[in-house]
Scaffold this active site. Sequence first.
Site, short mmCIF file in Angstrom:
data_model
loop_
_atom_site.label_atom_id
_atom_site.label_comp_id
_atom_site.label_asym_id
_atom_site.label_seq_id
_atom_site.Cartn_x
_atom_site.Cartn_y
_atom_site.Cartn_z
N GLY A 1 -10.30 -6.72 -5.18
CA GLY A 1 -10.39 -7.60 -4.03
C GLY A 1 -9.24 -8.57 -3.88
O GLY A 1 -8.10 -8.27 -4.26
N GLY B 1 -3.18 -1.78 2.06
CA GLY B 1 -2.53 -3.09 2.14
C GLY B 1 -2.23 -3.48 3.57
O GLY B 1 -2.41 -4.64 3.96
N ASP B 2 -1.79 -2.52 4.37
CA ASP B 2 -1.52 -2.80 5.79
C ASP B 2 -2.80 -3.16 6.53
O ASP B 2 -2.80 -4.02 7.42
CB ASP B 2 -0.86 -1.58 6.45
CG ASP B 2 0.52 -1.30 5.89
OD1 ASP B 2 1.19 -2.26 5.46
OD2 ASP B 2 0.93 -0.13 5.89
N GLY C 1 -5.94 -5.30 -5.84
CA GLY C 1 -6.29 -3.91 -5.70
C GLY C 1 -7.78 -3.72 -5.48
O GLY C 1 -8.39 -4.36 -4.63
#
Length: 218
Positions: A130, A156-157, A127
């Site tokens: 890193g 995330g993508d 998250g």
Amino acid sequence: MAWAICEKPRPSASGRGGVTTPAEWELFSRRYAALLAGVRVVVLSGSTPPGLPADAYAQLIRTAASAGALTVLDTSGPALLHALQAPPDVVKPNAAEIAAVTGCEDLARAAAALRVRGARAVVASAGADGLHAITPEGAWRAAPPEQLCGNPTGAGDACVAAIAAGLEAGFAWPDILRTAVALSPAVPCPAAGDVDAAVYHRFLTEMSVEEARPARPH
């Protein structure tokens, strides 16, 4: 060329997503194989809808490998575990997903466990803290210089996209991680999916990427 594919299957009565028939899966598989010509990196992401074989991602990974393409896999649970048999070139679970499949809360040890199970490289997301990566070339921790608030949808993508682009360009792993971590925090803008270019370029120069000692598998 880096390439990803996403389909929107028809909704099921259970609300769990679309139900894919064997005939549809066969049609998709043939179309997928045909599109791989000239592709160097494939991103496979998301949960699998009901009706697909348990090793659906493993099948797609093997098809990509036979065409000479690297694979970046972003999924969780049984789909991730079955895919490790292929194996994928990179898996990108987050902290909760990797703990669920390994039973280990320690990110570094859990990442090492996925490598033992087959993944060639593991990039685990912590998250706002890193990434932790373990690869054939070594292990690294990459952390943003500061934490930002905003809409995290798409972070995330964005990380997966940066990994795929770095692999396609032939970057070294520290540079891939630097780009991935710089791009992910730049996503939290008021509108989901927007990227703050100024944040991205600033983080790119201020990023901390440190070599880490590979952990023992859980």
